[in-house]
Design a protein around this motif. Structure first.
Motif, PDB file in Angstrom:
ATOM      1  N   ALA A  86       0.312  -1.055  -0.240  1.00 58.37           N
ATOM      2  CA  ALA A  86       0.270  -0.162   0.038  1.00 58.37           C
ATOM      3  C   ALA A  86       0.346   1.498   0.227  1.00 58.37           C
ATOM      4  O   ALA A  86       0.555   2.823  -0.628  1.00 58.37           O
ATOM      5  N   ASP A  87       2.206   1.672   0.849  1.00 66.24           N
ATOM      6  CA  ASP A  87       3.268   2.395   0.963  1.00 66.24           C
ATOM      7  C   ASP A  87       4.268   2.676  -0.910  1.00 66.24           C
ATOM      8  O   ASP A  87       4.711   3.461  -0.519  1.00 66.24           O
ATOM      9  N   GLY A  88       3.334   1.629  -1.577  1.00 63.58           N
ATOM     10  CA  GLY A  88       4.407   2.138  -2.615  1.00 63.58           C
ATOM     11  C   GLY A  88       5.963   0.706  -2.530  1.00 63.58           C
ATOM     12  O   GLY A  88       6.209   0.664  -4.180  1.00 63.58           O
ATOM     13  N   SER A  89       5.850   0.536  -1.425  1.00 61.22           N
ATOM     14  CA  SER A  89       7.157  -0.336  -1.322  1.00 61.22           C
ATOM     15  C   SER A  89       7.033  -1.602  -1.914  1.00 61.22           C
ATOM     16  O   SER A  89       5.585  -1.752  -2.206  1.00 61.22           O
ATOM     17  N   ASP A  90       7.739  -2.671  -1.545  1.00 59.71           N
ATOM     18  CA  ASP A  90       7.106  -4.345  -2.661  1.00 59.71           C
ATOM     19  C   ASP A  90       7.239  -5.012  -1.343  1.00 59.71           C
ATOM     20  O   ASP A  90       7.938  -5.390  -0.355  1.00 59.71           O
ATOM     21  N   VAL A  91       6.396  -6.094  -1.143  1.00 63.38           N
ATOM     22  CA  VAL A  91       6.430  -7.705  -0.323  1.00 63.38           C
ATOM     23  C   VAL A  91       6.956  -8.319  -1.195  1.00 63.38           C
ATOM     24  O   VAL A  91       6.383  -8.931  -2.367  1.00 63.38           O
ATOM     25  N   MET A  92       7.806  -9.207  -0.588  1.00 61.21           N
ATOM     26  CA  MET A  92       8.648 -10.316  -1.382  1.00 61.21           C
ATOM     27  C   MET A  92       7.873 -11.771  -0.862  1.00 61.21           C
ATOM     28  O   MET A  92       7.790 -11.965   0.317  1.00 61.21           O
ATOM     29  N   MET A  93       7.731 -12.703  -2.072  1.00 58.74           N
ATOM     30  CA  MET A  93       7.856 -14.414  -0.833  1.00 58.74           C
ATOM     31  C   MET A  93       8.213 -14.962  -2.080  1.00 58.74           C
ATOM     32  O   MET A  93       8.596 -14.883  -3.425  1.00 58.74           O
ATOM     33  N   GLY A  94       8.502 -16.413  -1.464  1.00 58.46           N
ATOM     34  CA  GLY A  94       9.120 -17.387  -2.793  1.00 58.46           C
ATOM     35  C   GLY A  94       9.224 -18.564  -2.241  1.00 58.46           C
ATOM     36  O   GLY A  94       9.157 -18.951  -0.896  1.00 58.46           O
ATOM     37  N   ASP A  95       9.616 -19.750  -2.689  1.00 56.80           N
ATOM     38  CA  ASP A  95       9.775 -21.011  -2.455  1.00 56.80           C
ATOM     39  C   ASP A  95      10.571 -21.423  -2.979  1.00 56.80           C
ATOM     40  O   ASP A  95      10.233 -21.463  -4.653  1.00 56.80           O
ATOM     41  N   LEU A  96      12.063 -21.745  -2.808  1.00 56.79           N
ATOM     42  CA  LEU A  96      13.375 -22.132  -3.050  1.00 56.79           C
ATOM     43  C   LEU A  96      13.192 -23.224  -3.008  1.00 56.79           C
ATOM     44  O   LEU A  96      12.868 -24.504  -2.033  1.00 56.79           O
ATOM     45  N   VAL A  97      13.368 -24.374  -4.134  1.00 60.91           N
ATOM     46  CA  VAL A  97      13.881 -26.036  -4.509  1.00 60.91           C
ATOM     47  C   VAL A  97      15.250 -26.066  -3.905  1.00 60.91           C
ATOM     48  O   VAL A  97      15.846 -25.373  -4.484  1.00 60.91           O
ATOM     49  N   LEU A  98      15.833 -27.250  -3.432  1.00 53.09           N
ATOM     50  CA  LEU A  98      16.964 -26.636  -2.591  1.00 53.09           C
ATOM     51  C   LEU A  98      17.031 -28.650  -1.980  1.00 53.09           C
ATOM     52  O   LEU A  98      16.629 -28.834  -1.610  1.00 53.09           O
ATOM     53  N   LEU A  99      18.796 -28.485  -2.223  1.00 49.00           N
ATOM     54  CA  LEU A  99      19.259 -30.093  -2.173  1.00 49.00           C
ATOM     55  C   LEU A  99      19.254 -30.039  -0.583  1.00 49.00           C
ATOM     56  O   LEU A  99      19.497 -29.417   0.160  1.00 49.00           O
ATOM     57  N   GLN A 100      18.960 -31.131  -0.256  1.00 51.75           N
ATOM     58  CA  GLN A 100      19.548 -31.131   1.405  1.00 51.75           C
ATOM     59  C   GLN A 100      21.307 -30.148   1.769  1.00 51.75           C
ATOM     60  O   GLN A 100      21.140 -29.393   2.569  1.00 51.75           O
ATOM     61  N   GLU A 101      22.263 -30.176   0.710  1.00 47.27           N
ATOM     62  CA  GLU A 101      23.461 -29.462   1.631  1.00 47.27           C
ATOM     63  C   GLU A 101      23.213 -28.086   0.900  1.00 47.27           C
ATOM     64  O   GLU A 101      24.240 -27.227   1.485  1.00 47.27           O
ATOM     65  N   GLU A 102      22.637 -27.760   0.511  1.00 46.92           N
ATOM     66  CA  GLU A 102      21.892 -25.935  -0.099  1.00 46.92           C
ATOM     67  C   GLU A 102      21.235 -25.675   0.750  1.00 46.92           C
ATOM     68  O   GLU A 102      21.675 -23.857   1.131  1.00 46.92           O
ATOM     69  N   VAL A 103      20.634 -26.398   1.305  1.00 43.58           N
ATOM     70  CA  VAL A 103      19.315 -25.847   2.793  1.00 43.58           C
ATOM     71  C   VAL A 103      20.252 -24.341   3.047  1.00 43.58           C
ATOM     72  O   VAL A 103      19.437 -22.982   3.541  1.00 43.58           O
ATOM     73  N   ASN A 104      21.025 -25.420   4.011  1.00 44.20           N
ATOM     74  CA  ASN A 104      21.816 -24.155   5.152  1.00 44.20           C
ATOM     75  C   ASN A 104      22.562 -23.315   4.746  1.00 44.20           C
ATOM     76  O   ASN A 104      22.826 -21.645   5.401  1.00 44.20           O
ATOM     77  N   SER A 105      23.484 -23.027   3.854  1.00 39.57           N
ATOM     78  CA  SER A 105      24.032 -21.785   2.868  1.00 39.57           C
ATOM     79  C   SER A 105      23.326 -20.795   2.409  1.00 39.57           C
ATOM     80  O   SER A 105      23.576 -20.327   2.704  1.00 39.57           O
ATOM     81  N   VAL A 106      22.027 -21.589   1.905  1.00 43.44           N
ATOM     82  CA  VAL A 106      21.692 -20.880   1.007  1.00 43.44           C
ATOM     83  C   VAL A 106      20.202 -20.068   2.104  1.00 43.44           C
ATOM     84  O   VAL A 106      20.721 -18.581   2.029  1.00 43.44           O
ATOM     85  N   MET A 107      20.349 -20.275   3.541  1.00 42.70           N
ATOM     86  CA  MET A 107      19.589 -19.945   4.744  1.00 42.70           C
ATOM     87  C   MET A 107      20.535 -18.501   4.837  1.00 42.70           C
ATOM     88  O   MET A 107      19.896 -17.597   5.001  1.00 42.70           O
ATOM     89  N   SER A 108      21.552 -19.066   5.460  1.00 43.24           N
ATOM     90  CA  SER A 108      22.556 -18.350   5.702  1.00 43.24           C
ATOM     91  C   SER A 108      22.963 -16.483   5.084  1.00 43.24           C
ATOM     92  O   SER A 108      22.406 -15.613   5.140  1.00 43.24           O
ATOM     93  N   ALA A 109      23.202 -16.979   3.761  1.00 44.75           N
ATOM     94  CA  ALA A 109      23.338 -15.800   2.793  1.00 44.75           C
ATOM     95  C   ALA A 109      22.135 -15.372   2.746  1.00 44.75           C
ATOM     96  O   ALA A 109      21.927 -13.614   2.654  1.00 44.75           O
ATOM     97  N   LEU A 110      20.514 -15.662   3.279  1.00 48.13           N
ATOM     98  CA  LEU A 110      19.262 -14.893   2.788  1.00 48.13           C
ATOM     99  C   LEU A 110      19.349 -14.440   4.197  1.00 48.13           C
ATOM    100  O   LEU A 110      19.059 -12.858   4.149  1.00 48.13           O
ATOM    101  N   LEU A 111      19.600 -15.144   5.712  1.00 49.20           N
ATOM    102  CA  LEU A 111      19.418 -14.232   5.905  1.00 49.20           C
ATOM    103  C   LEU A 111      20.298 -13.021   6.348  1.00 49.20           C
ATOM    104  O   LEU A 111      20.105 -11.450   7.311  1.00 49.20           O
ATOM    105  N   ASP A 112      21.389 -12.981   5.992  1.00 51.34           N
ATOM    106  CA  ASP A 112      22.593 -11.804   6.585  1.00 51.34           C
ATOM    107  C   ASP A 112      22.800 -11.321   5.420  1.00 51.34           C
ATOM    108  O   ASP A 112      22.828  -9.628   5.760  1.00 51.34           O
TER     109      ASP A 112
END
Length: 308
Positions: A86-112
């Motif tokens: 409503a304020d002109g900014s953007d809302v982002m949502m998503g669903d990422l398909v990841l292998l087991q070994e990718e989950v926590n590396s991707v998670m850390s990169a996103l959180l950081d």
């Protein structure tokens, strides 16, 4: 006959012009900032119903389910989507398909980079290779969201599986008194496993008038197994919505892997999310990581803003 042919050619030409014009209109309808998002992420996508959907398909994987080869559109097409708030900014949502070994590396990169991780679970049984689905959320300007989500997306398909290390058969037995002191809570011994369970007594939850306490599953716990020098820990954290991101950051900072984020109950008030984790290392280090996660609970503050 000649007149009919001319008429047919005119209709065809008019139809073609309208189609091309419609295609140009569709392309022009995509906001310029969303066009820049696709360029920045170097991904394909489309703009419909006020939503930019960016495709992140796992076409690099050859997945079978119970031995059945399954194409990417069957359920392995990851994505992120942006729409205007409503304020002109953007809302982002998503669903990422990841292998087991990718989950926590991707998670850390996103959180950081200030992107929230809101759920982590499987969609299939008997899939090979085994894949997980990570749901993400962010708010801000489109260009900034693209910049913040890109480091995580760039890791997809480029994380190596960790080498398995043999588990030692001998070593110093777990010093359970020291683990309890670090965690600030005593545990119980069950065979070779020492388990510490901490209830969420900082808030009250009821179901049809019945008090839901630690014995009913409203708890955070850690189970330790192994030796003092080389142990494994598995556990569960019961979190309020506003505690999810701080707890995730803390666990990742302390080297623990997150393996699931989901509900255990429905129509619960307050809403409680449960996080399952795993780690390996010196027992004292694992207990310190568990204590760090406990310290993020019960701080209060506003809940997550998604429902507002």
């Amino acid at each position: 006959m000649l007149r009919l042919m001319k008429r047919g050619m005119l209709i065809l030409w008019t139809s073609t012009c309208m189609t091309l014009t419609g295609m140009r209109t569709l392309a022009q309808d995509m906001p310029s900032d969303y066009q820049e998002v696709l360029k920045s992420l170097d991904r394909k996508g489309d703009f419909k119903a006020g939503v930019l959907k960016v495709n992140i398909p796992r076409s690099d994987l050859k997945i079978t389910i119970q031995g059945v080869p399954t194409p990417t559109p069957f359920g392995f097409g990851g994505w992120i989507a942006l729409t205007k708030a409503a304020d002109g900014s953007d809302v982002m949502m998503g669903d990422l398909v990841l292998l087991q070994e990718e989950v926590n590396s991707v998670m850390s990169a996103l959180l950081d980079n200030g992107i929230d991780v809101t759920a982590l679970h499987n969609h299939f049984f008997w899939d090979e290779p085994h894949v997980f689905y990570m749901h993400v959320h962010g708010m801000g300007k489109a260009a900034d969201l693209a910049r913040r989500v890109k480091p995580g997306l760039d890791l997809i398909g480029h994380v190596l599986s960790p080498a398995a290390k043999p588990f030692p058969a001998t070593g110093t037995p777990l010093d359970t008194e020291k683990l309890a002191k670090i965690a600030g809570h005593a545990g119980e011994q069950s065979g070779a496993v020492y388990k510490i369970t901490v209830g969420r007594e900082d808030f009250e939850m009821k179901d049809h008038g019945a008090v839901i306490n630690a014995r009913m599953g409203l708890n955070t716990w850690a189970a330790f197994f192994g030796t003092q020098e080389d142990a494994v820990v598995a556990g569960d954290v019961a979190m309020l919505e506003n505690e999810i991101t701080p707890v995730l950051k803390t666990l990742r900072k302390n080297g623990l892997d997150v393996v699931a984020i989901h509900h255990h109950m429905t129509v619960d008030r307050p809403v409680v999310i449960f996080l399952h984790y795993w780690g390996r290392g010196p027992a004292e280090k694992l207990a310190t990581a568990f204590k760090a996660a406990l310290d993020e609970l019960g701080k209060g503050g506003a809940g997550h803003g998604m429902g507002r």
